[in-house]
Motif scaffolding. Structure first.
Motif, short mmCIF file in Angstrom:
data_model
loop_
_atom_site.label_atom_id
_atom_site.label_comp_id
_atom_site.label_asym_id
_atom_site.label_seq_id
_atom_site.Cartn_x
_atom_site.Cartn_y
_atom_site.Cartn_z
N ARG A 224 0.75 -1.02 -0.26
CA ARG A 224 0.19 -0.10 0.01
C ARG A 224 0.89 1.05 -0.04
NH1 ARG A 224 -5.04 1.51 0.85
NH2 ARG A 224 -5.99 -0.55 0.80
N GLU A 225 1.99 1.06 0.66
CA GLU A 225 2.94 2.28 0.73
C GLU A 225 3.76 2.40 -0.56
OE1 GLU A 225 1.85 1.29 5.08
OE2 GLU A 225 2.12 0.17 3.02
N GLY A 226 3.62 1.66 -1.60
CA GLY A 226 4.43 1.93 -2.73
C GLY A 226 5.23 0.30 -2.82
N VAL A 227 6.54 0.60 -3.56
CA VAL A 227 7.37 -0.64 -3.74
C VAL A 227 8.37 -0.19 -2.90
CG1 VAL A 227 8.92 -1.75 -5.42
CG2 VAL A 227 6.30 -1.34 -6.19
N PHE A 236 21.95 -5.78 9.28
CA PHE A 236 20.57 -4.87 9.39
C PHE A 236 20.10 -5.14 7.88
CE2 PHE A 236 23.43 -3.35 12.70
CZ PHE A 236 22.45 -3.45 13.86
N TRP A 237 18.58 -4.98 8.12
CA TRP A 237 17.64 -4.84 6.63
C TRP A 237 17.51 -3.39 6.46
CZ3 TRP A 237 16.70 -8.37 3.32
CH2 TRP A 237 16.95 -9.87 3.37
N ARG A 238 18.23 -2.77 5.34
CA ARG A 238 17.94 -1.47 5.18
C ARG A 238 16.94 -1.19 4.12
NH1 ARG A 238 21.97 1.12 7.64
NH2 ARG A 238 24.04 -0.48 8.41
N ALA A 239 15.96 -0.29 4.27
CA ALA A 239 14.71 -0.17 3.48
C ALA A 239 15.15 1.13 2.70
CB ALA A 239 13.41 0.10 4.34
N ARG A 240 14.24 0.98 1.34
CA ARG A 240 14.45 2.13 0.49
C ARG A 240 13.17 2.22 -0.40
NH1 ARG A 240 17.03 2.95 -4.81
NH2 ARG A 240 17.84 0.76 -4.79
N GLN A 241 12.61 3.36 -0.52
CA GLN A 241 11.34 3.39 -1.12
C GLN A 241 11.59 3.69 -2.77
OE1 GLN A 241 8.55 6.18 0.18
NE2 GLN A 241 6.70 5.17 -0.95
N LEU A 242 11.09 2.97 -3.69
CA LEU A 242 11.37 3.07 -4.86
C LEU A 242 10.08 3.77 -5.67
CD1 LEU A 242 12.73 -0.59 -5.57
CD2 LEU A 242 13.86 1.58 -4.74
N THR A 243 8.93 3.53 -5.53
CA THR A 243 7.83 4.24 -5.85
C THR A 243 6.82 4.21 -4.72
OG1 THR A 243 6.40 2.25 -6.29
CG2 THR A 243 7.86 2.78 -7.91
N ASP A 244 5.81 5.47 -5.03
CA ASP A 244 4.77 5.78 -3.98
C ASP A 244 3.35 5.31 -4.12
OD1 ASP A 244 4.29 7.36 -6.21
OD2 ASP A 244 4.83 9.15 -4.65
N PRO A 287 11.08 6.60 -11.97
CA PRO A 287 9.92 7.11 -12.79
C PRO A 287 9.46 5.96 -13.46
CG PRO A 287 12.07 7.24 -13.95
CD PRO A 287 12.50 6.62 -12.50
N ARG A 288 8.07 6.25 -13.47
CA ARG A 288 7.08 5.50 -14.44
C ARG A 288 7.47 5.74 -15.75
NH1 ARG A 288 0.53 5.09 -14.17
NH2 ARG A 288 1.27 4.05 -12.05
N LEU A 289 7.68 4.77 -16.49
CA LEU A 289 7.96 4.92 -18.05
C LEU A 289 6.81 4.41 -18.72
CD1 LEU A 289 11.28 2.64 -18.11
CD2 LEU A 289 11.26 5.31 -17.78
N ALA A 290 5.72 3.80 -18.53
CA ALA A 290 4.78 3.23 -19.34
C ALA A 290 3.62 2.61 -18.57
CB ALA A 290 5.58 2.57 -20.52
N VAL A 291 2.58 2.64 -19.22
CA VAL A 291 1.37 1.86 -18.75
C VAL A 291 1.13 0.82 -19.90
CG1 VAL A 291 -1.05 1.83 -18.18
CG2 VAL A 291 0.31 3.80 -17.33
N LEU A 292 1.03 -0.53 -19.25
CA LEU A 292 0.94 -1.59 -20.48
C LEU A 292 -0.46 -1.66 -20.45
CD1 LEU A 292 3.58 -3.94 -18.97
CD2 LEU A 292 3.79 -2.41 -20.73
#
Length: 389
Positions: A224-227, A236-244, A287-292
């Motif tokens: 729900r919070e993106g990818v 340690f497990w390190r988290a990084r947000q890729l999309t929202d 960035p979003r590149l395309a919608v399939l």
């Protein structure tokens, strides 16, 4: 068994130095129905018997079974592990003997977040066609997806992800507990657990990746919070947000020219399948590149591989048309430019198969990946044999 064949031409853009040359690549396949099933929640394509061929493993409603390559004879290895349905399966050779180990999740209850859920490791007998011994592992509520991943010590961990957090109501409250499990030498003994994350509130699927130079695998999680990307670094497990954007499914691949991409289905059980490209800065959002496709009915599965043998990846999208109701389908998308902005669509299936899960792997040793799909509403298990030349 029903066997049928199709051929389509897909125009791909192949790139050499600064020039762009369009070349027609023909995607051809035959279909083979190998069983009538009940639900087909989860698939895995691994070598079960050690003969060097990938078999098909399936978590069906109340049974866990594998289909022996190449006859596709069915062997049920577990029955009635829980009162409610099975929901996921993970299979991988984690001890190097050429035969996969298997874990499964069950006691599936979509709306319950207090106690339902289950995890079993299946201990194999000498003859792997017989029933396996289930070993119950501790679990969080709403067990939903799992994978074996390679760890920094060369061993493997079972990663298990619930759909929601404990006591979560309306996707509010505690986050879900994404956990790893380390198998001891005696799997009947206690497994060592480690917390990966506890801040995501709804997550349908995740996927192992290896985006750096070490052998240890990382995770990309659709939520729900993106990818989000999770990497185990220095203990340690390190988290990084890729999309929202709220995403339900996630896979990764390579575009022509080598740029990494991700493909999603948005939101969970969603309508939209989108492509995201790796940014030049490692800290930037993708960035979003395309919608399939933006009219999916209950999008539920993705597979990424080089089905056309062109040195880059294509995407298979499957939807089940269950909630909301609609015509299900499977389509293959091939990039036609190096930016990932344009994709060619090929229809593989429509109402004849309502996808619950899709996996891809080479099943006949010819170097070309097949597509295997399990379907809930249409109750079929099908192989799309890759006949591309």
């Amino acid at each position: 068994m029903r066997l049928s064949g199709y051929r389509f031409s897909i125009f791909l853009a192949l790139f050499a130095s600064a020039s762009i040359t369009a070349k027609a690549a023909t995607f051809a396949w035959t279909e083979q129905e190998i069983d009538t099933i009940e639900i087909g929640y989860g698939l895995a394509l691994r070598d079960v018997d050690g003969d060097g061929k990938r078999d098909i493993l399936l978590a069906d409603k109340k049974t866990i079974q594998w289909y022996q390559n190449p006859s596709w004879q069915k062997h049920i290895i577990a029955r009635d592990l829980t009162v409610r349905d099975n929901v996921c399966i993970a299979a991988r050779d984690i001890d190097g003997d050429g035969r996969c180990e298997v874990a499964v999740g069950g006691q599936w209850n979509f709306s319950e977040t207090i106690q339902d859920g289950a995890i079993h490791y299946l201990h194999p007998p000498v003859d792997r066609r017989d029933l396996w011994t289930p070993i119950t592992l501790p679990h969080e509520p709403s067990t939903h997806r799992m994978h074996w991943i390679q760890a920094s010590d060369g061993g493997y961990r079972l990663v298990v992800k619930p759909l929601r957090g404990q006591g979560n109501v309306g996707d509010e409250g505690y986050g879900l507990m994404l956990m790893t499990y380390e198998r001891p030498e005696d799997p009947q003994q206690a497994w060592t657990r480690e917390l990966v994350s506890n801040f995501l509130h709804q997550s349908h699927n995740f996927h192992p990746v290896n985006w750096d130079t070490d052998p240890e695998e990382e995770l990309v999680v659709a939520s729900r919070e993106g990818v989000w990307h999770f990497d185990h670094q220095r203990g340690f497990w390190r988290a990084r947000q890729l999309t929202d954007q709220f995403a339900g499914e996630i896979r990764d691949g390579r575009l022509p020219g080598g740029r990494r991409f991700m493909v999603t289905i948005e939101p969970m059980h969603g309508t939209t399948s989108a492509i995201y490209g790796e940014p030049s800065s490692p800290l930037a959002r993708w960035p979003r590149l395309a919608v399939l496709h933006d009219q999916l009915k209950d999008g539920h599965a993705l597979a990424v591989d080089d089905f056309l043998g062109v040195g880059s990846d294509q995407v298979v999208v499957g939807w089940r048309g269950m909630n909301p109701r609609g015509v299900p389908g499977i389509r293959l998308y091939a990039p036609i430019d190096p930016t990932g902005a344009q994709w060619h669509e090929t229809i593989l299936s429509d109402a004849s198969l309502a996808v619950e899960d899709i996996k891809a792997a080479d099943l006949d040793g010819d170097g070309r990946p097949e597509i295997v799909a399990a379907a809930r509403q249409t109750k079929n298990l099908r192989i799309y044999w890759n006949r591309t030349r």
